[in-house]
Design a protein around this motif. Structure first.
Motif, PDB file in Angstrom:
ATOM      1  N   ASP A  98       0.821  -1.208   0.000  1.00 40.74           N
ATOM      2  CA  ASP A  98       0.000   0.000   0.000  1.00 40.74           C
ATOM      3  C   ASP A  98       0.858   1.262   0.000  1.00 40.74           C
ATOM      4  N   ASN A  99       1.968   1.251   0.767  1.00 41.60           N
ATOM      5  CA  ASN A  99       2.783   2.472   0.826  1.00 41.60           C
ATOM      6  C   ASN A  99       3.372   2.812  -0.544  1.00 41.60           C
ATOM      7  N   PHE A 100       3.683   1.794  -1.364  1.00 40.72           N
ATOM      8  CA  PHE A 100       4.173   2.056  -2.720  1.00 40.72           C
ATOM      9  C   PHE A 100       3.066   2.712  -3.545  1.00 40.72           C
ATOM     10  N   LEU A 101       1.864   2.170  -3.482  1.00 36.33           N
ATOM     11  CA  LEU A 101       0.745   2.732  -4.245  1.00 36.33           C
ATOM     12  C   LEU A 101       0.397   4.142  -3.770  1.00 36.33           C
ATOM     13  N   ASN A 102       0.446   4.356  -2.457  1.00 36.43           N
ATOM     14  CA  ASN A 102       0.118   5.675  -1.909  1.00 36.43           C
ATOM     15  C   ASN A 102       1.117   6.743  -2.318  1.00 36.43           C
ATOM     16  N   GLU A 103       2.347   6.327  -2.630  1.00 34.02           N
ATOM     17  CA  GLU A 103       3.388   7.291  -3.009  1.00 34.02           C
ATOM     18  C   GLU A 103       3.394   7.606  -4.507  1.00 34.02           C
ATOM     19  N   LEU A 104       2.601   6.896  -5.286  1.00 36.00           N
ATOM     20  CA  LEU A 104       2.526   7.206  -6.714  1.00 36.00           C
ATOM     21  C   LEU A 104       1.969   8.611  -6.894  1.00 36.00           C
ATOM     22  N   SER A 105       2.584   9.380  -7.782  1.00 40.52           N
ATOM     23  CA  SER A 105       2.099  10.747  -8.004  1.00 40.52           C
ATOM     24  C   SER A 105       1.922  11.007  -9.486  1.00 40.52           C
ATOM     25  N   TYR A 106       0.981  11.890  -9.785  1.00 41.12           N
ATOM     26  CA  TYR A 106       0.741  12.261 -11.172  1.00 41.12           C
ATOM     27  C   TYR A 106       1.974  12.944 -11.762  1.00 41.12           C
ATOM     28  N   GLU A 107       2.643  13.773 -10.959  1.00 41.77           N
ATOM     29  CA  GLU A 107       3.818  14.503 -11.443  1.00 41.77           C
ATOM     30  C   GLU A 107       4.946  13.533 -11.833  1.00 41.77           C
ATOM     31  N   GLU A 108       5.228  12.548 -10.979  1.00 45.94           N
ATOM     32  CA  GLU A 108       6.262  11.557 -11.322  1.00 45.94           C
ATOM     33  C   GLU A 108       5.858  10.741 -12.542  1.00 45.94           C
ATOM     34  N   ALA A 109       4.579  10.421 -12.622  1.00 47.38           N
ATOM     35  CA  ALA A 109       4.093   9.666 -13.783  1.00 47.38           C
ATOM     36  C   ALA A 109       4.247  10.493 -15.056  1.00 47.38           C
ATOM     37  N   GLU A 110       3.980  11.791 -14.983  1.00 47.52           N
ATOM     38  CA  GLU A 110       4.161  12.655 -16.156  1.00 47.52           C
ATOM     39  C   GLU A 110       5.620  12.639 -16.605  1.00 47.52           C
ATOM     40  N   ASN A 111       6.546  12.704 -15.656  1.00 46.77           N
ATOM     41  CA  ASN A 111       7.971  12.649 -16.002  1.00 46.77           C
ATOM     42  C   ASN A 111       8.311  11.315 -16.660  1.00 46.77           C
ATOM     43  N   LYS A 112       7.797  10.232 -16.093  1.00 48.12           N
ATOM     44  CA  LYS A 112       8.054   8.892 -16.644  1.00 48.12           C
ATOM     45  C   LYS A 112       7.546   8.797 -18.083  1.00 48.12           C
ATOM     46  N   TRP A 113       6.317   9.207 -18.298  1.00 50.32           N
ATOM     47  CA  TRP A 113       5.730   9.066 -19.624  1.00 50.32           C
ATOM     48  C   TRP A 113       6.313  10.056 -20.620  1.00 50.32           C
ATOM     49  N   MET A 114       6.770  11.214 -20.164  1.00 48.75           N
ATOM     50  CA  MET A 114       7.434  12.157 -21.061  1.00 48.75           C
ATOM     51  C   MET A 114       8.745  11.544 -21.565  1.00 48.75           C
ATOM     52  N   LYS A 115       9.492  10.898 -20.659  1.00 49.05           N
ATOM     53  CA  LYS A 115      10.746  10.235 -21.064  1.00 49.05           C
ATOM     54  C   LYS A 115      10.457   9.091 -22.038  1.00 49.05           C
ATOM     55  N   PHE A 116       9.431   8.303 -21.724  1.00 49.94           N
ATOM     56  CA  PHE A 116       9.074   7.187 -22.602  1.00 49.94           C
ATOM     57  C   PHE A 116       8.680   7.710 -23.980  1.00 49.94           C
ATOM     58  N   PHE A 117       7.869   8.751 -23.976  1.00 48.32           N
ATOM     59  CA  PHE A 117       7.316   9.319 -25.202  1.00 48.32           C
ATOM     60  C   PHE A 117       8.410   9.806 -26.146  1.00 48.32           C
ATOM     61  N   SER A 118       9.494  10.288 -25.577  1.00 46.67           N
ATOM     62  CA  SER A 118      10.543  10.900 -26.403  1.00 46.67           C
ATOM     63  C   SER A 118      11.812  10.046 -26.447  1.00 46.67           C
ATOM     64  N   ASN A 119      11.658   8.717 -26.402  1.00 50.67           N
ATOM     65  CA  ASN A 119      12.809   7.824 -26.406  1.00 50.67           C
ATOM     66  C   ASN A 119      13.097   7.342 -27.830  1.00 50.67           C
ATOM     67  N   PRO A 120      14.064   7.994 -28.522  1.00 49.18           N
ATOM     68  CA  PRO A 120      14.340   7.582 -29.903  1.00 49.18           C
ATOM     69  C   PRO A 120      15.078   6.242 -29.994  1.00 49.18           C
ATOM     70  N   LEU A 121      15.816   5.877 -28.955  1.00 44.91           N
ATOM     71  CA  LEU A 121      16.594   4.640 -28.978  1.00 44.91           C
ATOM     72  C   LEU A 121      15.699   3.413 -29.153  1.00 44.91           C
ATOM     73  N   HIS A 122      14.608   3.369 -28.395  1.00 47.06           N
ATOM     74  CA  HIS A 122      13.705   2.219 -28.451  1.00 47.06           C
ATOM     75  C   HIS A 122      12.507   2.443 -29.376  1.00 47.06           C
ATOM     76  N   LYS A 123      12.493   3.578 -30.073  1.00 45.34           N
ATOM     77  CA  LYS A 123      11.378   3.909 -30.971  1.00 45.34           C
ATOM     78  C   LYS A 123      10.038   3.692 -30.276  1.00 45.34           C
ATOM     79  N   SER A 124       9.909   4.223 -29.071  1.00 45.57           N
ATOM     80  CA  SER A 124       8.683   4.026 -28.296  1.00 45.57           C
ATOM     81  C   SER A 124       7.520   4.802 -28.909  1.00 45.57           C
TER      82      SER A 124
END
Length: 177
Positions: A32-58
């Motif tokens: 539960d503590n892992f789930l409670n610590e999930l944040s929209y801001e961190e998720a935005e950073n994660k998905w922004m990095k994924f979105f712009s990853n040319p190496l893996h052509k994501s």
């Protein structure tokens, strides 16, 4: 339902779906503590990095309902695996969109994208204790491939990989021919 390729403007909604569905899907599978610590801001950073990853052509596709609300997404990339050249990195649907064919349609779209890139195989990682997720991929013809452990906070979980050696079986377009 409509499916389209995601753009940078979709990151906030993708991140919200990601966090919200983690909290429902993985409740009791990770601490539960892992789930409670999930944040929209961190998720935005994660998905922004994924979105712009040319190496893996994501790439990412989103599904929206008749009211144009985004109800789910699928993210994929080129894999470094020897057996499977494509990886379905993530598939997340709001609870109201589950069981309606949205996930199936998103996976078909990912398979079509890979086929256009000359990639004919794909794999996905899923938590071993996520019986619904494993069942979904098995129903789509995914075959057990291998396993690993992942760490979420202080908790280790077992993951299983399922793969499709020929992703044409996932294409809704090919099935209608």
């Amino acid at each position: 339902m409509k499916i389209r390729k995601a753009n940078i403007g979709d990151i906030k909604v993708i991140s919200k779906i990601y966090v919200d569905t983690w909290k429902t899907t993985y409740n009791s599978l990770v601490p539960d503590n892992f789930l409670n610590e999930l944040s929209y801001e961190e998720a935005e950073n994660k998905w922004m990095k994924f979105f712009s990853n040319p190496l893996h052509k994501s790439f990412t596709y989103i599904a929206s309902n008749d009211s144009e609300e985004i109800i789910g997404f699928a993210a994929a990339r080129i894999s470094s695996d020897k057996e499977f050249k494509g990886e379905l990195y993530a598939l997340y649907l709001l609870p109201a969109a589950q069981g309606l064919g949205t996930g199936r349609s998103l996976i078909s779209t990912v398979a079509e994208h890979f086929k256009e890139e000359g990639i004919s195989s794909m794999m996905v990682w899923v938590m071993k204790n996520n019986k619904a997720g494993r069942g979904f991929y098995k129903r789509l013809g995914g075959k057990y491939y291998t396993h690993r452990e992942s760490q979420f906070g202080e908790c280790l979980v077992e993951d299983e990989a399922y793969g499709w050696k020929d992703i044409s079986m996932l294409s809704l377009n090919d099935r209608s021919k």
